[in-house]
Design a protein around this motif. Structure first.
Motif, PDB file in Angstrom:
ATOM      1  N   ARG A  89       8.457 -36.737  14.399  1.00 36.44           N
ATOM      2  CA  ARG A  89       7.090 -36.416  14.812  1.00 36.44           C
ATOM      3  C   ARG A  89       7.049 -35.670  16.147  1.00 36.44           C
ATOM      4  N   GLY A  90       8.186 -35.591  16.833  1.00 33.09           N
ATOM      5  CA  GLY A  90       8.227 -34.853  18.090  1.00 33.09           C
ATOM      6  C   GLY A  90       9.074 -33.610  18.010  1.00 33.09           C
ATOM      7  N   ASP A  91       9.237 -33.075  16.784  1.00 33.25           N
ATOM      8  CA  ASP A  91      10.093 -31.907  16.621  1.00 33.25           C
ATOM      9  C   ASP A  91       9.447 -30.942  15.634  1.00 33.25           C
ATOM     10  N   PHE A  92      10.055 -29.780  15.479  1.00 27.98           N
ATOM     11  CA  PHE A  92       9.523 -28.756  14.598  1.00 27.98           C
ATOM     12  C   PHE A  92       9.767 -29.113  13.131  1.00 27.98           C
ATOM     13  N   SER A  93       8.994 -28.495  12.259  1.00 25.45           N
ATOM     14  CA  SER A  93       9.242 -28.538  10.818  1.00 25.45           C
ATOM     15  C   SER A  93       9.496 -27.113  10.354  1.00 25.45           C
ATOM     16  N   TYR A  94      10.127 -26.981   9.194  1.00 24.93           N
ATOM     17  CA  TYR A  94      10.547 -25.665   8.722  1.00 24.93           C
ATOM     18  C   TYR A  94      10.036 -25.405   7.310  1.00 24.93           C
ATOM     19  N   LEU A  95       9.386 -24.260   7.141  1.00 28.44           N
ATOM     20  CA  LEU A  95       9.031 -23.761   5.817  1.00 28.44           C
ATOM     21  C   LEU A  95      10.177 -22.868   5.371  1.00 28.44           C
ATOM     22  N   ALA A  96      10.763 -23.177   4.224  1.00 22.67           N
ATOM     23  CA  ALA A  96      11.970 -22.474   3.804  1.00 22.67           C
ATOM     24  C   ALA A  96      11.931 -22.120   2.324  1.00 22.67           C
ATOM     25  N   GLU A  97      12.710 -21.103   1.994  1.00 23.67           N
ATOM     26  CA  GLU A  97      12.878 -20.652   0.613  1.00 23.67           C
ATOM     27  C   GLU A  97      14.251 -21.078   0.135  1.00 23.67           C
ATOM     28  N   PRO A  98      14.348 -21.844  -0.944  1.00 23.32           N
ATOM     29  CA  PRO A  98      15.667 -22.169  -1.483  1.00 23.32           C
ATOM     30  C   PRO A  98      16.383 -20.909  -1.970  1.00 23.32           C
TER      31      PRO A  98
END
Length: 370
Positions: free
Chosen positions: A264-273
């Motif tokens: 909850r204190g870090d980035f998240s990533y949108l990614a393409e497999p």
């Protein structure tokens, strides 16, 4: 004993994996009828079963490998709210009553999704405990502008991530199955396996409906609308090739884009497999950062170092709503692995291409006091 199972670890440095998680993974690989096991970069020890893993068998199904939270997963929404209008204090004040049972048409929501009305219950539309959450985010960086544009996404909107599952329904299904057949593998052709798969599929659908209702409740509380960008399941068993693929805390690499959250204190990533070579990882990806410490360890280590108030703000200046005094320590960012390292492991293995990085603005866990 099974001696021919193929076991693969996805990670640049296998020595970084928790030995207990590796022992659990090895034990699963030894199950009679197991064909292939993959440990992903977020691999960590679970309740007897390693989390962050995928298991394939040509002819058997193990309900306990899927676990109790059948259908648990992650939905990502692009909301109508421009980032410039997001005010943490205002949002905090408006997010009230969301742990209470949903007062909407529960039966209608289930029946319209093809589910029987008897699966209605007060937990539908609620987040639940553990590591489940709703998080508001903004785009920090667009890594692949062309792919971002192809998905028709907007970089100036507040985004919302919903992490929840099938709540008590999945637990009841697993418990009933264990009482009936124990932890033995079920031959997929047998009636017991077909019966489990039917209930499993209902729980997966229930979890998808649950995430949608949660998203609607949060957006309604804030007067927003939104578009669901993706909804992916982390705990399931599905047909895969000529056999059966169990994912335990693993994102699918065969359902389009995924979101891989940090703590909850870090980035998240949108990614393409990346499709090429995905079979080596059973078309599965890390589902998040993965725990570094158990819940008890996290509480013991951090409750001596921090006050609750210290954990209501993160190093990225995001806000945390969690009024469960134990849970806020158990789910602290320090209890999780570095998400950037997990993403780098997936990239090094040729499994993903990052589209964008998301920064947390506000994470909601619960307003309940224990």
């Amino acid at each position: 004993m099974n001696t021919c199972c193929e076991l693969t670890l996805i990670g640049r440095d296998p020595t970084r994996f928790d030995p207990l998680a590796l022992d659990q993974l090895d034990a699963t690989a030894r199950l009679e009828g197991m064909g292939k096991v993959v440990g992903l970069p977020d691999l960590h020890a679970g309740n007897g079963i390693a989390v962050g893993a995928a298991f394939w068998s040509p002819d058997r199904i193990w309900p306990h490998l899927v676990g109790s939270d059948i259908g648990c997963g992650m939905a990502l929404w692009e909301t109508s709210l421009p980032v410039r209008k997001f005010r943490v204090g205002q949002v905090d004040r408006k997010l009230q009553g969301l742990d209470e049972p949903w007062d909407g048409p529960v039966v209608t929501a289930l029946v319209s999704a093809g589910l029987p009305p008897e699966l209605a219950g007060p937990s539908l539309g609620t987040i639940g405990g553990g590591n489940h959450f709703v998080e508001f985010q903004r785009i920090e960086e667009i890594v692949d502008p062309s792919r971002f544009a192809m998905l028709n996404l907007q970089d100036d909107r507040v985004w919302m991530m919903v992490h929840s599952g099938s709540r008590g329904l999945g637990q009841a299904i697993l418990q009933g199955q264990l009482e009936e057949t124990g932890k033995s593998g079920l031959l997929a052709s047998e009636p017991q396996a077909m019966s489990y798969l039917s209930r499993h599929d209902q729980a997966v659908t229930w979890a998808v409906v649950n995430r949608r209702i949660i998203a609607d409740r949060f957006m309604n509380a804030l007067g927003l609308s939104g578009t669901c960008v993706l909804d992916i399941v982390h705990n399931s068993v599905t047909r895969y090739g000529t056999g059966w693929l169990h994912r335990k805390g693993a994102a699918p690499a065969d359902r389009g884009p995924v979101v891989i959250p940090g703590s909850r204190g870090d980035f998240s990533y949108l990614a393409e497999p990346v499709v090429e070579g995905a079979d080596a990882a059973l078309h599965s990806l890390a589902h998040g950062a993965g725990r570094k410490w158990s819940r008890n360890d996290a509480h013991a280590r951090l409750s001596r170092r921090y006050r609750v108030a210290d954990l209501q703000r993160t190093k990225l200046s995001s806000h945390v709503i969690c009024e469960d005094r134990r849970l806020i320590f158990e789910e602290a960012p320090e209890a999780y692995k570095d998400i950037a390292g997990v993403i780098a492991d997936l990239e090094a293995a040729g499994l993903i291409r990052v589209i964008a990085r998301l920064r947390p603005l506000l994470s909601y866990k619960t307003r309940h006091h224990d």
